[in-house]
Design an enzyme around this catalytic site. Structure first.
Site, short mmCIF file in Angstrom:
data_model
loop_
_atom_site.label_atom_id
_atom_site.label_comp_id
_atom_site.label_asym_id
_atom_site.label_seq_id
_atom_site.Cartn_x
_atom_site.Cartn_y
_atom_site.Cartn_z
N ASP A 254 0.71 -1.30 -0.47
CA ASP A 254 -0.16 -0.04 -0.33
C ASP A 254 0.91 1.59 -0.20
OD1 ASP A 254 -3.00 1.48 0.25
OD2 ASP A 254 -1.38 2.04 2.63
N GLU A 286 1.52 -0.90 -5.27
CA GLU A 286 0.50 1.04 -5.10
C GLU A 286 1.56 2.18 -4.74
OE1 GLU A 286 -3.31 3.49 -3.03
OE2 GLU A 286 -1.39 2.58 -2.10
#
Length: 588
Positions: A254, A286
């Site tokens: 993330d 990400e």
């Protein structure tokens, strides 16, 4: 203690050795339920260790000061909540039914992102697996499992990244879910948050202050200091635990742009690649930075293509508020760059950020990008959690699904998307602390104050309270909808597209490269890829209400979202709200 030593307890024949890095503490005591406290010995460089004659199931905590008793930050399980006792577990005790599973190659991946709690815990997700396999999914991506305060949370407020939250089930039930998936030929991916800890229960701040760099601030407070060897080891061992002990097949990391020490990301990938061998393991980022140089063999397989989503969304909805403002104008040209080169921003200044963003990406294969129309962020970060099925024209959305699932980029669906679920996906929490719950509610409403629809205070009051149980309940998709119209037709559309992908696209994906894309109208694009076997895949898509003029050479029709659309294309016209896929074999 060596830098690469495991955090957390180490089981052995005489019990277990417990370890804690507490450089800000003057001394640490191990407290195991039912036993006298055990003073921990200083092991150097801020580490403390103690041996205890315990067995799996023992509950324990650390006293790091006379008035502070804390759980293990690397606990493999928690008894109840993140403020209570940690539980000693034996990962080796689980007997895998499909221990010979070696995974699936990356190019075969069709991702399906879901929230475990919203799908009924590990047991509920396990029951979904045959349906997802029959849909054409090859990999299920679980939103974060790290233990969090309260009984519900998106997962991004976790404070114990080694411990799956007990509200979803036991560690054994999670392993049974992974085991079942492997038996069905499905991979399991896990979303990991290594860039911050949540606001409640992160006790490391109290006894391991060097874990954080007070000179670097993030949206969550002081940045995690990845220059410290114990900190690097903490997250590396966490990643390895999920891959080894739970046999997870892939990790999605993330918001890695929030990690100041970017070289550590490369070190993490290299360590995983060197220590997890003999099976397929995939690593996905990400990364707001669009750092194409990380998407190479030996590092990361792919990155979530936010540029793709952020370009597609305004084309489908007409929205331009917030960060969509950077993508809304000249949308067809921007979509052409996404399809032809991967990232939209490749070093240009992004007005919303006020700085340059990205690196050149045209040299990368299409499989280096995960493309999606919806995900937890892009739905849940809307004030009312609306899905595209509530925002876009149905025919345009049908065309967009065809582009998503037939494009050589790796596709991802969000839970319920395949049948056009009517349930929203809202931002939800379950913080027990009433003051924190209030702050989150007020912060959520303040966040949307600059949007036109929420200028009035009364309008902002309509934004669901993240901490109210009803907000979570409203976010649970109902698969029974798929038995009714129009949802059943949407489901069949996705099944048909994925059948084509498996038969025609995936076998040709190795070695595929984009051959260019161009805008052919205000909302229309034609893109081409040279596939691994030499065939040319052409996708023409038009999300607009007017036909577009385009020249396309004749080829075998893989799919047309409207009957007769391919004939119109051959005559030079791409009908409105249509996607057509053509394949020109290398023998033509």
């Amino acid at each position: 203690m060596p830098d690469k030593s495991l955090w957390g307890p180490l089981l052995h024949d005489d019990g277990a050795t417990f370890r804690l890095w507490a450089p800000s503490s003057d001394g640490v005591t191990l407290e195991v339920e039912g036993m006298d406290p055990v003073p921990m010995r200083a092991a150097g460089e801020g580490w403390y260790a103690a041996d205890a004659p315990v067995k799996p199931g023992a509950r324990y905590r650390f006293r790091v000061s006379p008035d502070l008793l804390v759980p293990d930050p690397a606990a493999r399980a928690q008894a109840e909540d993140v403020h209570g006792a940690s539980v000693l577990i034996d990962h080796a005790s689980y007997r895998w039914r499909h221990a010979d599973w070696r995974g699936r190659p990356w190019h075969e991946t069709v991702l399906y992102e879901l929230h475990v709690g919203a799908c009924g815990g590990y047991a509920g997700v396990r029951a979904m697996l045959p349906r997802l396999r029959d849909l054409g999914i090859t990999a299920v991506e679980l939103m974060p499992l790290a233990a969090f305060p309260g009984d519900r949370n998106w997962g991004y407020d976790g404070v114990q990244p080694f411990a799956p939250d007990p509200s979803y089930g036991t560690p054994e039930e999670l392993k049974a879910l992974v085991d079942e998936a492997h038996g069905l030929g499905l991979s399991i991916f896990l979303d990991c948050v290594f860039n911050h800890f949540g606001p409640d229960g992160a006790y490391l701040h109290a006894y391991a202050r060097p874990f954080f760099d007070e000179g670097i601030h993030t949206p969550w407070g002081a940045a995690i200091d990845f220059t410290k060897p114990p900190v690097r080891a903490y997250f590396e061992e966490c990643a390895l635990m999920w891959l080894r002990d739970y046999r997870i097949d892939g990790l999605r990391l993330d918001a890695v742009h929030a990690i100041a020490d970017q070289p550590w990301l490369d070190a993490l990938a290299r360590r995983i690649r060197s220590e997890i061998t003999g099976r397929e393991v995939h690593l996905v980022l990400e990364n707001e930075g669009n750092t194409a140089s990380k998407l190479v063999p030996g590092l990361y397989d792919a990155q979530w293509n936010d540029d793709g989503h952020n370009t597609l969304h305004p084309l489908l909805t007409g929205e331009r508020e917030g960060y969509y403002e950077d993508f809304a104008d000249d949308g067809a040209r921007k979509l052409a760059r996404v399809l032809g080169e991967g990232f939209l921003f490749q070093g240009e200044e992004m007005p919303h950020l006020g700085r340059p963003r990205g690196e050149a990406s045209a040299h990368l294969p299409p499989t280096a990008f995960v493309l999606f129309l919806q995900n937890h962020d892009q739905v849940g970060n809307r004030a009312m959690g609306e899905r595209l099925s509530a925002l876009a024209d149905p025919e345009a959305l049908r065309a967009a699904a065809a582009l998503l699932l037939l494009s050589p980029q790796i596709p991802m669906l969000f839970m319920g998307e395949e049948w056009g679920a009517s349930a929203p996906f809202l931002f939800f929490t379950g913080f027990p602390d009433p003051e924190l719950a209030k702050a989150v509610r007020e912060g959520r409403r303040k966040e949307f104050a600059h949007f036109a629809a929420f200028q009035d205070e009364s309008a902002r009051e309509s934004i669901p309270d993240p901490n109210h149980p009803a907000t979570f309940e409203a976010s649970r998709p109902d698969p029974a909808e798929a038995q009714r119209l129009p949802h059943g037709a949407i489901l069949e559309h996705h099944k048909a597209l994925l059948a084509i992908r498996h038969a025609e696209i995936i076998p040709r994906l190795r070695g595929a490269m984009a051959q260019g894309a161009e805008a052919v109208g205000d909302a229309a694009v034609i893109a081409r890829w040279r596939m691994g076997d030499g065939a040319t895949l052409t996708i023409a898509t038009n999300f607009g209400a007017d036909p577009a003029q385009v020249k396309a050479q004749g080829a075998r029709i893989l799919f047309e979202s409207k009957p007769g659309a391919a004939s119109s294309l051959a005559a030079g016209t791409l009908p409105p709200r249509t996607t057509i896929a053509l394949l020109d074999s290398p023998t033509r």
